[in-house]
Motif scaffolding. Sequence first.
Motif: not given
Length: 308
Positions: A20-22, A150-153, A182-190, A221-225
């Motif tokens: 947060l300092h950085v 988004k205003g916050s992480i 943060v809640d995450m969903v990892f989407i990838a082929p196996p 979803i709020d952020v799609l990376y």
Amino acid sequence: MNFKGRDVISIKDFSKEEILHVLDVAEKMLPIAEGRKKSEMLRGSIMSSLFFEPSTRTRLSFEAAMKRLGGDVIGFARPGTTSIQKGETMADTIRTAESYCDVIVMRHPHEGSARMAAEFATVPIINGGDGAGHHPTQCLLDLFTIQREKGSIEGNRVALLGDLKYGRTVHSLSYALSLFGVDMVFIAPPELQMPHEVVEECEELGAHISTATTLEGLEDIDVLYVTRIQKERFPDPEEYNRVAGIYRIDAHTLSEAKEGMIVMHPLPRVNEISPDVDRTPHAAYFRQAFNGVPVRMALLSLVLGATA
Ligand code: NCD
């Protein structure tokens, strides 16, 4: 909090407070990063940029960051033009470069290379990506982007999509997002799912993680990376051909998305994001690329002990 002289090898070396300092220092750098305000903060300091692997954004934004703060840059973008071509070891290259500069930024195809360089060097080493390992400065600019957009992480649901096995940016980012709960969903082929040890570490930090093979539930979803399939890391080209082009986001895909949902991508994109997404309000990836400048200015000023 003292960053002077510190190496930046992995995001795991940072506490949430330090991150947060950085980000706070990066926020203050914005007018200088945008060229609206001049600075001589790093005048007389030299950064070596040693890129043993291709790069556009990491190298250029580090160099821009140093120059925007009045500092100088030396280095190479292709090791083929240096004595490495004659068989010089990385250790000797680092020992030489450090005698010419105050900080080294390096990118190398081998995991662990930045950590090893830090053992030889007395000047701070900043890891610009070590193989499929880590990319801490990308992680900080990703967090900065989420915070600005988004205003916050905290409080976001983040989907990480694509090559989660070889992608170093998602290894660093998932760890850092876990620090923020943060809640995450990892989407990838196996075959390209997130390595088990990364998932375990995130869960130990308290993150709630789910996995999927297709992009569903976009409305939550709020952020799609989105990430590129890391062709250069595949041991077998056949294996790459099986997964190349497996995901493609276009404007139509996003019709289901929440109004404020942002699409991020560390770039370069190959074909994961159609150019028609660029014109939608969801596209945040070019602003994300710009954010590399203030964040890297913050890191350089901190490790060089300069004050804003
Ligand atoms: C990423 C990298 O090098 O890991 N790019 C970047 O630094 N912005 C992502 C990639 O190459 O796919």
